[in-house]
Write a protein that holds these residues in place. Sequence first.
Motif, PDB file in Angstrom:
ATOM      1  N   PHE A   4      -1.897  19.140  22.413  1.00  0.00           N
ATOM      2  CA  PHE A   4      -0.634  19.714  21.918  1.00  0.00           C
ATOM      3  C   PHE A   4      -0.324  20.986  22.695  1.00  0.00           C
ATOM      4  N   ALA A   5       0.781  20.958  23.450  1.00  0.00           N
ATOM      5  CA  ALA A   5       1.122  22.081  24.335  1.00  0.00           C
ATOM      6  C   ALA A   5       2.118  23.028  23.672  1.00  0.00           C
ATOM      7  N   PRO A  13      12.713  22.050  31.826  1.00  0.00           N
ATOM      8  CA  PRO A  13      11.672  22.061  32.872  1.00  0.00           C
ATOM      9  C   PRO A  13      10.711  23.242  32.725  1.00  0.00           C
ATOM     10  N   GLU A  14      11.098  24.237  31.894  1.00  0.00           N
ATOM     11  CA  GLU A  14      10.192  25.369  31.650  1.00  0.00           C
ATOM     12  C   GLU A  14       9.474  25.214  30.311  1.00  0.00           C
ATOM     13  N   GLY A  15       9.656  24.071  29.641  1.00  0.00           N
ATOM     14  CA  GLY A  15       9.022  23.846  28.346  1.00  0.00           C
ATOM     15  C   GLY A  15       7.523  23.630  28.496  1.00  0.00           C
ATOM     16  N   PRO A  16       6.779  23.717  27.384  1.00  0.00           N
ATOM     17  CA  PRO A  16       5.314  23.645  27.465  1.00  0.00           C
ATOM     18  C   PRO A  16       4.775  22.332  28.047  1.00  0.00           C
ATOM     19  N   ARG A  64       5.475  22.336  31.942  1.00  0.00           N
ATOM     20  CA  ARG A  64       4.607  23.333  32.595  1.00  0.00           C
ATOM     21  C   ARG A  64       3.142  22.882  32.556  1.00  0.00           C
ATOM     22  N   SER A  65       2.738  22.242  31.468  1.00  0.00           N
ATOM     23  CA  SER A  65       1.343  21.755  31.386  1.00  0.00           C
ATOM     24  C   SER A  65       1.096  20.645  32.395  1.00  0.00           C
ATOM     25  N   VAL A  66       2.067  19.742  32.533  1.00  0.00           N
ATOM     26  CA  VAL A  66       1.907  18.643  33.495  1.00  0.00           C
ATOM     27  C   VAL A  66       1.667  19.237  34.878  1.00  0.00           C
ATOM     28  N   HIS A 115       9.701  14.966  32.627  1.00  0.00           N
ATOM     29  CA  HIS A 115       8.243  14.840  32.750  1.00  0.00           C
ATOM     30  C   HIS A 115       7.858  14.279  34.121  1.00  0.00           C
ATOM     31  N   ALA A 116       8.659  13.310  34.602  1.00  0.00           N
ATOM     32  CA  ALA A 116       8.364  12.724  35.920  1.00  0.00           C
ATOM     33  C   ALA A 116       8.518  13.786  37.006  1.00  0.00           C
TER      34      ALA A 116
END
Length: 329
Positions: free
Chosen positions: A36-37, A95-98, A101-103, A159-160
Amino acid sequence: MPYPERRPRRLRTTETMRRMVRETQLTPSDLVLPLFAMPGKDQRNEVGSMPGVFQLSVDQIVRDAREAHDAGVPAVILFGLPEHKDGEGSSGWDPEGPVARSVAALKDAMPELVVITDVCMCEYTDHGHCGKLVRTRSGRVEVDNDATLELLCKEALCHARAGADIVAPSDMMDGRIGAIRDALDGDGFSEVAILSYAAKYASAFYGPFRDAADSAPKEGDRRGYQMDPANAREALAEVELDLDEGADMVMVKPALSYLDIITKVRELSDVPVAAYNVSGEYSMVKAAAAAGCIDGTRVMLEILTSIKRAGADLILSYHATEAARALGG
Ligand code: PBG
């Protein structure tokens, strides 16, 4: 004749003998760890109903994914806890969401780790449903299937672009696999695979997850789009539709109360079958072990083995790192 001719016990005498004739081998490679990010740095908030499971900031996601990876777990699946929620779930494609950024951080730190993202709106909408709501002519409020498809495509593309290897739509809208496949291909992401939550039941076993992801519906429930636990044929129909639309893998969720469905889906499809050992299944084991009722490690391994024996090729489980270590990974 004093003895029966066949004596199966002969092959159960020693651990080496049992190992030799064992039909199902659970290995760390079968497991996928859900994470969970959340925004921020150095954040580790334990989820009350899921001991050992945390909401994690990006740096901590990398840390926990590395532990899993070191134990032999090949993949993680990411869920997002955004700073901001609204009616459409617009943080879902930030694109700046958790998650994005985690990916990026995971692919940077461990390029060989398989990174899967959950694609759904319920983590991002203020009402907690898996898509955009509309009021029907009869006055009922429900999730608007086709309007939601557009939002899911935006999320999958986000996400991609961040570098996800696999996107996993868990919303149960009709037609989402085809729509996401087209969107990915149209943007040059034909190599990104789709793991479809094809047979997803409206289950009470998701309770602890909704604490972890803060995604419980504010009103109503998900029975209008998730499947009735009493149905098996419907699961096969859902799987066939998703395969026709281009799903690369299909999932059954939850796992433990749906072992028969896993077996049937395995027989029907030639793609890899995933099963989600969900939050409530995890919490029950942890609670019973903490109360001294069961041996938590043995029960965990027995459950995961049974899911594999039923036909799952991969198992999403909050136990992944712990199980991989117990298996010697
Ligand atoms: C999002 C989603 C859910 C889970 C995975 N993706 C919750 C839900 O449908 O309410 C549940 C996972 C778990 O319980 O571990 N739609």
